[in-house]
Design an enzyme around this catalytic site. Structure first.
Site, PDB file in Angstrom:
ATOM      1  N   HIS A 221       0.815  -1.208   0.000  1.00  0.00           N
ATOM      2  CA  HIS A 221       0.000   0.000   0.000  1.00  0.00           C
ATOM      3  C   HIS A 221       0.853   1.263   0.000  1.00  0.00           C
ATOM      4  O   HIS A 221       0.617   2.196  -0.782  1.00  0.00           O
ATOM      5  CB  HIS A 221      -0.938  -0.002   1.216  1.00  0.00           C
ATOM      6  CG  HIS A 221      -1.718   1.268   1.346  1.00  0.00           C
ATOM      7  ND1 HIS A 221      -1.287   2.328   2.119  1.00  0.00           N
ATOM      8  CD2 HIS A 221      -2.872   1.657   0.760  1.00  0.00           C
ATOM      9  CE1 HIS A 221      -2.160   3.314   2.015  1.00  0.00           C
ATOM     10  NE2 HIS A 221      -3.136   2.936   1.207  1.00  0.00           N
TER      11      HIS A 221
ATOM     12  N   CYS B 237      34.832   3.361 -24.117  1.00  0.00           N
ATOM     13  CA  CYS B 237      33.963   3.226 -22.950  1.00  0.00           C
ATOM     14  C   CYS B 237      34.613   3.790 -21.697  1.00  0.00           C
ATOM     15  O   CYS B 237      34.135   3.566 -20.595  1.00  0.00           O
ATOM     16  CB  CYS B 237      33.583   1.765 -22.733  1.00  0.00           C
ATOM     17  SG  CYS B 237      34.989   0.664 -22.464  1.00  0.00           S
TER      18      CYS B 237
END
Length: 794
Positions: free
Chosen positions: A416, A745
């Site tokens: 919830h 990279c």
């Protein structure tokens, strides 16, 4: 019409039976042919509800009571709700309505048996709409038996339309109270008290990434999971591979599952279920088999296709017949909304971590801690407080919107607190375990959900920044922009940035999260007792430590590959150094103490060493499973720190013997070009590999002869040095000449836009950047002079 069979309802009946019941009927009628099982039953209608309230003018009485209410006054809201509910519970059904309910129930019992129990579920006519969920606003009663108890439960369901949270939520959303009616479903129970239950989303709930099915599961009835009272198991299934018939589970997480809700002997409202502890042996295992997970995912995809939008689905597995049933399906209302502007949050400092748990959302919030033991004290919450409690349920909703952040002891991503935090757009960290004990009232804290799956609560108020950009088409540039991705937890979010795939997926990050030296997993159980116990604790939920290590590698790589599918994902094989491996569980037992680990036992030389070869073969088995069994053939491999041609040949031979032969099944193997020897002998290395991915960090270190980990010489570290650029240019030129792939990279292009522009001018094919620099670097390159005009950095 006062009552109707669920099987006769369709979505068009929403005004009469609400979104939940209309959807149940829609699925029974339209999806049963696809093998999706939905328990049958009947529903009362909105006409029946209004007829019930009209008796004795109760509807007018309620309207007058609500007109005088200020829904922001928590105490007044509680008094108002309590009074209205008491009026409803004292009221009687009209004779015609009660007769119809009894008649329908008698027929339903004949279809089942007198021993069958039923769920009495609520369905509001303003519930489960595409733009408002109303999730959990009204009550559900489980394991109800006998018509008298059913009638009592329906009355309680009717009364729940006036729960405090329901009144507050309607006011917050702008709904007129009298316009909303309630339908009650009487639905055959699934014996999930003997099995499992959970919630499935047809997208990732945190990032909105649409190509996965996200499943949560725990033992017993589903109420505890939805409330957030248990930390459930979690599974991600990749939709494109599922459609290809692959066992497409790309990620699993074992929840603690401390408790479960089961049937009690009583059949009366409020007493028909009880909560019990889950045996230790069941906590240590997943509550669903892989077969069940894949079946649920197929159901979810079918339901999503039928409704034409992302869905939030509740399900249950019957422990007596072993089958899975869908209990309800409603539109997902938060992440499925298109965001025109994307926000990114980042901390600008650091502090001591007080507690950690599951991150909900990607935001950061800070404020004063307010520890609230239960909903009876929620009026203590003030705007801007950090709400800290054990767990929340819909009773908390009137004050949750005041909080700067929410922290709970219990709960998973579909509890919830998580659902409401997403809807309100505030950060939440759930399932922390001891938040209410460790965090003190009036303490200043910062709650960060900006770092992936794990949310942290930091001591003090840490400054943070929020950057935003509009979504839209990026301008064309002369180079591909890929990303460096280490953390699989962030892959689904990063994949939504403009990109050409992943130029560097770091295996070390995944191994670090596993936290165990691979050699310890291979030598299990022949280990010292203390190490053996720790390893067993780490590998809970998996058959043995070897399987655990391999599968966690598979899951980490598969998550990244799935996020970017079908774009290429270049996975760098492990490049831990000995000092880094020593920090893993068992590492001190296997790793040498080197004077300079940066130049020592790492990369290719480690793979082929007799002492590590079997560990590397475990990596190979994981990569092979990702590509062949899961079908994620967009995974390419990168071999790091290759000193010599002979090393390169030995590693490629070892890969081939382990089922990873270059060229087979379109496998590409590139080499990380990061040593001067790689650039000098580039043509010879390129005869063995499919290309180069330049590692500018080590190339700079080794070309300039400085230790990048040493602060004493840090000022001299610059990828733009002429000698370094000469090495880079030499490597790019060799790749172009050979017709092979060449990308970079390293950190350089992320830190220095002028270096990125120079690399493009040299003919580099791809720049793999840190995600936070993708857009800025892309736009800088787009604004730069066109080819033919040399930049100042040249």
């Amino acid at each position: 019409m006062r009552t109707a069979w669920l099987k006769d309802l369709r979505l068009a009946d929403l005004p009469q039976v609400g979104g939940k019941n209309a959807s149940l009927g829609e699925m029974i009628g339209a999806l049963s042919a696809a093998g999706i099982r939905v328990p049958g039953g009947f529903a009362t209608t909105a006409d029946a509800f209004r007829e019930f309230l009209a008796q004795g003018g109760l509807d007018k009485k309620i309207e007058q009571r609500l007109e005088a209410l200020d829904p922001k006054d928590v105490k007044a809201l509680a008094a108002c709700g309590s009074e209205i509910r008491s009026w409803i519970l004292k009221s009687s059904f009209s004779a015609p309505l009660e007769k119809e309910i009894r008649s329908y129930f008698q027929q339903l019992e004949k279809q089942t048996s007198s021993e069958t129990s039923f769920a009495i579920r609520s369905s509001a006519t303003a519930e489960d709409l595409p733009d408002a969920s109303f999730a959990g606003q009204q009550e559900t009663f489980l394991n109800i038996r006998g018509i008298d108890h059913v009638l009592e439960a329906i009355r309680h369901v009717f009364a729940s339309l006036y729960n405090d949270r329901a009144i507050s939520y309607r006011a917050h959303q702008g709904f007129i109270h009298a316009d909303v009616a309630l339908s009650a479903a009487v639905q055959q129970m699934v014996r999930s008290d003997l099995g499992a239950s959970g919630v499935t989303f047809t997208l990732d709930t945190e990032s909105g990434f649409p190509d996965v099915v996200f499943i949560t599961s725990s033992y017993g009835l589903g109420e505890l999971l939805v409330q957030g009272a248990v930390n459930p198991d979690e599974f991600y299934v990749h939709k494109p591979m599922l459609e290809r018939g692959k066992p497409a589970i790309v990620r699993r997480a074992l929840g603690s599952k401390l408790q479960k809700m089961v049937f009690s002997q009583s059949a009366t409202t409020g007493k028909s279920t009880r909560t019990v502890d889950v045996p230790e042996s069941e906590r240590q295992t997943f509550s669903l088999s892989d077969k069940d997970v894949l079946e649920l995912a197929r159901y979810a995809v079918s339901i999503e296709k039928h409704y034409g939008r992302p869905m939030d689905i509740e399900w249950a597995k019957d422990g007596s017949d072993g089958r899975i049933y869908v209990l309800q399906a409603r539109p997902e209302t938060v992440k499925s909304k298109k965001r025109e502007v994307e926000e990114r949050y980042a901390l600008k400092g650091s502090s001591r971590v007080l507690v950690s748990g599951r991150a909900i959302g990607h935001k950061i919030g800070s404020g004063t801690v307010r520890v609230v033991p239960d909903a009876s004290q929620m009026s203590r919450i003030r705007k801007g407080d950090v709400l800290v409690t054990d767990m929340t349920d819909p009773n908390w909703e009137p004050v949750m919107k005041l909080a700067a952040a929410i922290v709970t002891n219990r709960g998973g991503r579909t509890c919830h607190a998580a659902i409401i935090a997403r809807e309100l757009g505030i950060p939440a960290v759930v399932g922390c375990g001891e938040a209410t004990a460790r965090l003190k009232d009036a303490q200043a804290v910062t709650v960060s959900c900006a770092d992936g799956d794990t949310g942290n609560v930091y001591d003090g108020l840490i400054p943070f920044e929020v950057s935003s950009r509009e979504r839209g088409e990026m301008p064309e540039i002369a180079v591909k922009i890929a990303m460096n991705v280490g953390n699989p937890d962030l892959a689904f979010e990063f994949a939504q940035l403009p990109n050409a795939g992943v130029g560097l997926a770091r295996l070390e990050f995944i191994i670090n999260n596993i936290g165990v030296h691979p050699k310890a997993c291979l030598e299990y159980p022949d280990l010292p007792a203390s190490l053996k116990t720790k390893l067993e604790e780490k590998s809970r939920g998996y058959g043995d430590p070897r399987t655990f290590f391999r599968e966690k590698l598979v899951e980490g790589v598969a998550t990244i590959a799935a996020a970017f599918w079908p774009k290429p994902v270049i996975v760098r094989l492990s490049d831990f150094k000995s000092n880094e491996y020593r920090k893993l569980l068992g590492g001190e037992r296997y790793e040498p103490e080197e004077e300079n680990p940066m130049l020592g036992f790492r990369g290719a030389s480690r793979y082929i060493a007799p002492s590590f070869k079997e560990c590397f073969e475990l990596e190979c088995a994981a990569m092979r499973r990702v590509r062949e069994e899961l079908g994620l053939t967009n995974v390419e491999l990168m071999v790091p720190f290759v000193r010599t041609i002979n090393e390169a040949k030995q590693v490629l031979s070892l890969l081939s013997r382990n089922g990873l032969e270059r060229g087979k099944n379109n496998l590409k193997v590139v080499m990380m070009c990061e040593l001067p020897s790689n650039a000098i002998l580039a043509e010879q290395f390129l005869e063995l590999f499919d290309g180069f991915s330049i590692g500018s960090n080590d190339m700079t270190q080794l070309t300039l002869g400085l230790d990048r980990d040493s602060g004493l010489v840090a000022e001299g570290f610059d990828e733009r040095d002429a000698a370094v650029k000469a090495m880079l240019a030499m490597s790019i030129k060799a790749c172009r000449k050979a017709g092979k792939y060449v990308g970079i990279c390293g950190q350089g292009p992320s830190d220095h836009p002028d270096l990125a522009l120079w690399l493009v001018e040299q003919g580099i094919e791809s720049l793999s950047l840190n995600p936070d620099t993708v857009v800025s670097t892309w736009m800088a390159l787009a604004a730069a002079p066109k080819p033919g005009k040399k930049s100042a950095a040249a």
